[in-house]
Design a protein around this motif. Structure first.
Motif, PDB file in Angstrom:
ATOM      1  N   VAL A 139      10.402  -8.850  -5.246  1.00 23.94           N
ATOM      2  CA  VAL A 139       9.228  -9.715  -5.101  1.00 23.94           C
ATOM      3  C   VAL A 139       8.847  -9.820  -3.628  1.00 23.94           C
ATOM      4  O   VAL A 139       7.661  -9.736  -3.265  1.00 23.94           O
ATOM      5  CB  VAL A 139       9.491 -11.108  -5.693  1.00 23.94           C
ATOM      6  N   ASP A 140       9.838  -9.986  -2.759  1.00 20.33           N
ATOM      7  CA  ASP A 140       9.586 -10.040  -1.317  1.00 20.33           C
ATOM      8  C   ASP A 140       8.999  -8.724  -0.822  1.00 20.33           C
ATOM      9  O   ASP A 140       8.126  -8.708   0.059  1.00 20.33           O
ATOM     10  CB  ASP A 140      10.884 -10.352  -0.568  1.00 20.33           C
ATOM     11  N   LYS A 141       9.468  -7.630  -1.377  1.00 20.25           N
ATOM     12  CA  LYS A 141       8.966  -6.312  -0.983  1.00 20.25           C
ATOM     13  C   LYS A 141       7.488  -6.166  -1.364  1.00 20.25           C
ATOM     14  O   LYS A 141       6.690  -5.589  -0.608  1.00 20.25           O
ATOM     15  CB  LYS A 141       9.797  -5.216  -1.653  1.00 20.25           C
ATOM     16  N   ILE A 142       7.126  -6.690  -2.517  1.00 17.97           N
ATOM     17  CA  ILE A 142       5.725  -6.644  -2.946  1.00 17.97           C
ATOM     18  C   ILE A 142       4.860  -7.465  -1.996  1.00 17.97           C
ATOM     19  O   ILE A 142       3.761  -7.041  -1.610  1.00 17.97           O
ATOM     20  CB  ILE A 142       5.589  -7.164  -4.396  1.00 17.97           C
ATOM     21  N   ARG A 143       5.346  -8.637  -1.586  1.00 16.42           N
ATOM     22  CA  ARG A 143       4.608  -9.464  -0.633  1.00 16.42           C
ATOM     23  C   ARG A 143       4.431  -8.732   0.695  1.00 16.42           C
ATOM     24  O   ARG A 143       3.368  -8.823   1.330  1.00 16.42           O
ATOM     25  CB  ARG A 143       5.344 -10.795  -0.417  1.00 16.42           C
ATOM     26  N   GLN A 144       5.453  -8.017   1.133  1.00 11.82           N
ATOM     27  CA  GLN A 144       5.348  -7.233   2.361  1.00 11.82           C
ATOM     28  C   GLN A 144       4.280  -6.149   2.227  1.00 11.82           C
ATOM     29  O   GLN A 144       3.545  -5.862   3.181  1.00 11.82           O
ATOM     30  CB  GLN A 144       6.699  -6.600   2.697  1.00 11.82           C
ATOM     31  N   CYS A 145       4.191  -5.564   1.033  1.00 12.08           N
ATOM     32  CA  CYS A 145       3.158  -4.554   0.783  1.00 12.08           C
ATOM     33  C   CYS A 145       1.769  -5.166   0.910  1.00 12.08           C
ATOM     34  O   CYS A 145       0.855  -4.549   1.479  1.00 12.08           O
ATOM     35  CB  CYS A 145       3.335  -3.948  -0.606  1.00 12.08           C
ATOM     36  N   TYR A 146       1.595  -6.388   0.393  1.00 11.15           N
ATOM     37  CA  TYR A 146       0.312  -7.082   0.521  1.00 11.15           C
ATOM     38  C   TYR A 146      -0.049  -7.276   1.998  1.00 11.15           C
ATOM     39  O   TYR A 146      -1.201  -7.057   2.408  1.00 11.15           O
ATOM     40  CB  TYR A 146       0.359  -8.448  -0.164  1.00 11.15           C
ATOM     41  N   ASN A 147       0.927  -7.698   2.792  1.00 11.82           N
ATOM     42  CA  ASN A 147       0.686  -7.928   4.218  1.00 11.82           C
ATOM     43  C   ASN A 147       0.337  -6.623   4.935  1.00 11.82           C
ATOM     44  O   ASN A 147      -0.550  -6.604   5.799  1.00 11.82           O
ATOM     45  CB  ASN A 147       1.918  -8.569   4.864  1.00 11.82           C
ATOM     46  N   THR A 148       1.031  -5.555   4.568  1.00 12.74           N
ATOM     47  CA  THR A 148       0.724  -4.241   5.161  1.00 12.74           C
ATOM     48  C   THR A 148      -0.677  -3.794   4.771  1.00 12.74           C
ATOM     49  O   THR A 148      -1.406  -3.205   5.587  1.00 12.74           O
ATOM     50  CB  THR A 148       1.753  -3.191   4.706  1.00 12.74           C
ATOM     51  N   ASN A 149      -1.073  -4.080   3.544  1.00 11.40           N
ATOM     52  CA  ASN A 149      -2.436  -3.764   3.111  1.00 11.40           C
ATOM     53  C   ASN A 149      -3.473  -4.443   4.006  1.00 11.40           C
ATOM     54  O   ASN A 149      -4.482  -3.840   4.398  1.00 11.40           O
ATOM     55  CB  ASN A 149      -2.650  -4.205   1.663  1.00 11.40           C
ATOM     56  N   LYS A 150      -3.223  -5.719   4.333  1.00 14.50           N
ATOM     57  CA  LYS A 150      -4.155  -6.457   5.182  1.00 14.50           C
ATOM     58  C   LYS A 150      -4.246  -5.846   6.575  1.00 14.50           C
ATOM     59  O   LYS A 150      -5.342  -5.698   7.138  1.00 14.50           O
ATOM     60  CB  LYS A 150      -3.723  -7.929   5.276  1.00 14.50           C
ATOM     61  N   LEU A 151      -3.089  -5.486   7.135  1.00 15.95           N
ATOM     62  CA  LEU A 151      -3.069  -4.897   8.476  1.00 15.95           C
ATOM     63  C   LEU A 151      -3.792  -3.555   8.505  1.00 15.95           C
ATOM     64  O   LEU A 151      -4.484  -3.226   9.468  1.00 15.95           O
ATOM     65  CB  LEU A 151      -1.624  -4.730   8.957  1.00 15.95           C
ATOM     66  N   ARG A 152      -3.648  -2.802   7.440  1.00 18.83           N
ATOM     67  CA  ARG A 152      -4.268  -1.476   7.373  1.00 18.83           C
ATOM     68  C   ARG A 152      -5.667  -1.523   6.738  1.00 18.83           C
ATOM     69  O   ARG A 152      -6.296  -0.491   6.562  1.00 18.83           O
ATOM     70  CB  ARG A 152      -3.379  -0.522   6.570  1.00 18.83           C
ATOM     71  N   LYS A 153      -6.111  -2.723   6.391  1.00 18.11           N
ATOM     72  CA  LYS A 153      -7.417  -2.918   5.757  1.00 18.11           C
ATOM     73  C   LYS A 153      -7.535  -2.124   4.456  1.00 18.11           C
ATOM     74  O   LYS A 153      -8.560  -1.511   4.158  1.00 18.11           O
ATOM     75  CB  LYS A 153      -8.536  -2.544   6.722  1.00 18.11           C
ATOM     76  N   ILE A 154      -6.440  -2.168   3.692  1.00 18.21           N
ATOM     77  CA  ILE A 154      -6.407  -1.549   2.364  1.00 18.21           C
ATOM     78  C   ILE A 154      -6.598  -2.647   1.324  1.00 18.21           C
ATOM     79  O   ILE A 154      -5.872  -3.643   1.333  1.00 18.21           O
ATOM     80  CB  ILE A 154      -5.064  -0.825   2.113  1.00 18.21           C
ATOM     81  N   HIS A 155      -7.566  -2.490   0.445  1.00 18.31           N
ATOM     82  CA  HIS A 155      -7.766  -3.478  -0.608  1.00 18.31           C
ATOM     83  C   HIS A 155      -6.689  -3.304  -1.671  1.00 18.31           C
ATOM     84  O   HIS A 155      -6.498  -2.219  -2.208  1.00 18.31           O
ATOM     85  CB  HIS A 155      -9.151  -3.324  -1.226  1.00 18.31           C
ATOM     86  N   THR A 156      -6.010  -4.398  -1.970  1.00 21.17           N
ATOM     87  CA  THR A 156      -4.888  -4.335  -2.911  1.00 21.17           C
ATOM     88  C   THR A 156      -5.355  -4.088  -4.336  1.00 21.17           C
ATOM     89  O   THR A 156      -4.753  -3.306  -5.073  1.00 21.17           O
ATOM     90  CB  THR A 156      -4.086  -5.648  -2.860  1.00 21.17           C
ATOM     91  N   PHE A 157      -6.447  -4.736  -4.725  1.00 22.24           N
ATOM     92  CA  PHE A 157      -6.868  -4.731  -6.131  1.00 22.24           C
ATOM     93  C   PHE A 157      -8.202  -4.008  -6.328  1.00 22.24           C
ATOM     94  O   PHE A 157      -9.144  -4.195  -5.554  1.00 22.24           O
ATOM     95  CB  PHE A 157      -6.999  -6.166  -6.652  1.00 22.24           C
ATOM     96  N   LYS A 158      -8.280  -3.216  -7.374  1.00 21.91           N
ATOM     97  CA  LYS A 158      -9.525  -2.577  -7.784  1.00 21.91           C
ATOM     98  C   LYS A 158      -9.773  -2.921  -9.247  1.00 21.91           C
ATOM     99  O   LYS A 158      -8.919  -2.687 -10.109  1.00 21.91           O
ATOM    100  CB  LYS A 158      -9.470  -1.059  -7.605  1.00 21.91           C
TER     101      LYS A 158
END
Length: 347
Positions: A139-158
């Motif tokens: 679960v923590d790893k998934i949250r880290q992925c969300y944060n990395t998405n924000k830094l890289r300006k990657i939209h998490t959800f489509k």
């Protein structure tokens, strides 16, 4: 003494009556050459929950597992199925089962020790829901992925969305602010799109910002459109509120869909207060209901499907995990009815 002709006549008449009686009461024998009529299929929109037992539901969910690796299980959740059952469910408009109550038999079926919810799409939407089969570390790893998405300006959800009408403009990429609307006649605050707001309100959490990028994929041959939208977050029913703000509410949105009404042939927005006092179901135009072959608006599902989730650096630092899921049968039926071309899931 010879038997009279009258006797023979009476005997033949009696035999005919007995045979006629037997022929009427004797069941017909089905010949192999005769065609056996198949039962008429149930309309897909009138049968949103085809499973009748918990075993059938577990099998259905297991068949919709799209990823099972590295402690992460992704499921293409059906429309209308809650993560947890909030109360008694009755009638055909409610799912008999929730995801939570079948996690144990599902884990056994998937040969994992346990399943814990990590991220679930809302009840009256369909699409990718995430579960872990290890512990909170995933679960923590998934949250880290969300944060990395924000830094890289990657939209998490489509998401894939069927709308009434077409959003104007047909495509856009922008940051949208949403706040809460208060009124003396309302017992609760309602989310609304803010046309103007200050950075101070964002800092004070009075306005939540969402990064969106959408485009209309297909117009079809009717009053509906198929839209694909990337979004940074979907908190507080953002997508429902946003599409109503664009004068093109989500088809089957029975929460905020009434914010847009057709008046003298034009789609106009009405105040959140007025919309809140309307019926519990979206007022869907009669021509749409007729083409879908349903009578009541409540039979139309919320056409909101989470088709893709991107998890940056989930497996390794150099690769992103991209999960994809096809829309459910009801969503696909609606697209076929209005000639809306769904994108290829392999693209």
């Amino acid at each position: 003494m010879p038997i009279s002709l009258r006797f023979y006549s009476s005997l033949i008449k009696c035999s005919r009556q007995n045979y006629s009686s037997i022929r009427k009461t004797k069941p017909k024998i089905q010949l192999e050459s005769e065609e056996v009529r198949e039962p008429k299929p149930v309309h897909v929109l009138r049968n949103p929950y085809p499973w009748k037992t918990k075993e059938q539901f577990v099998d259905h969910i297991a068949a919709n597992v799209i990823y099972n690796k590295d402690g992460l299980v992704a499921i293409n959740k059906p429309f209308g199925v809650p993560l947890m059952k909030s109360g008694l469910t009755t009638g055909h408009n409610e799912s008999l089962f929730s995801i939570d109550e079948v996690l144990i038999p599902l884990a056994s079926k998937l040969n994992v020790e346990k399943l814990l919810p990590a991220k679930s799409v809302e009840r009256f939407a369909s699409g990718i829901s995430l579960f872990t089969c290890q512990d909170e570390k995933v679960v923590d790893k998934i949250r880290q992925c969300y944060n990395t998405n924000k830094l890289r300006k990657i939209h998490t959800f489509k998401y894939l969305v069927v709308t009434i009408g077409e959003p104007k403009p047909s495509e856009s990429k922008r940051t949208v602010g949403m706040g809460l609307f208060e009124h003396k006649d309302l017992t609760r605050k309602l989310p609304v799109i803010m046309k103007e707001y200050s950075k101070k309100k964002v800092a004070e959490n009075l306005v939540q910002e969402y990064k969106v990028s959408y485009k209309t994929l297909s117009h079809g041959d009717g009053p509906c459109s198929l839209v694909e939208i990337d979004v940074s977050s979907v908190k507080n029913h953002f997508l429902r509120v946003y599409f109503a703000h664009l004068f093109s509410p989500i088809l089957g949105d029975h929460i905020f869909g009434n914010r847009v009404q057709e008046i003298k042939g034009k789609r106009l927005t009405i105040s959140p207060v007025q919309a809140d006092y309307l019926s519990n179901f979206q007022k869907i135009p009669a021509d749409i209901l007729a083409r879908l072959k349903v009578v009541e608006s409540g039979s139309v599902p919320n056409c909101l499907h989470l088709s893709q989730i991107t998890l940056a650096n989930f497996a390794s630092r150099n690769s992103n995990l991209v999960l994809k899921a096809e829309p459910p049968p009801g969503f696909q039926f609606i697209c076929e009815t209005f000639g809306l071309n769904l994108p290829n899931s392999n693209e």
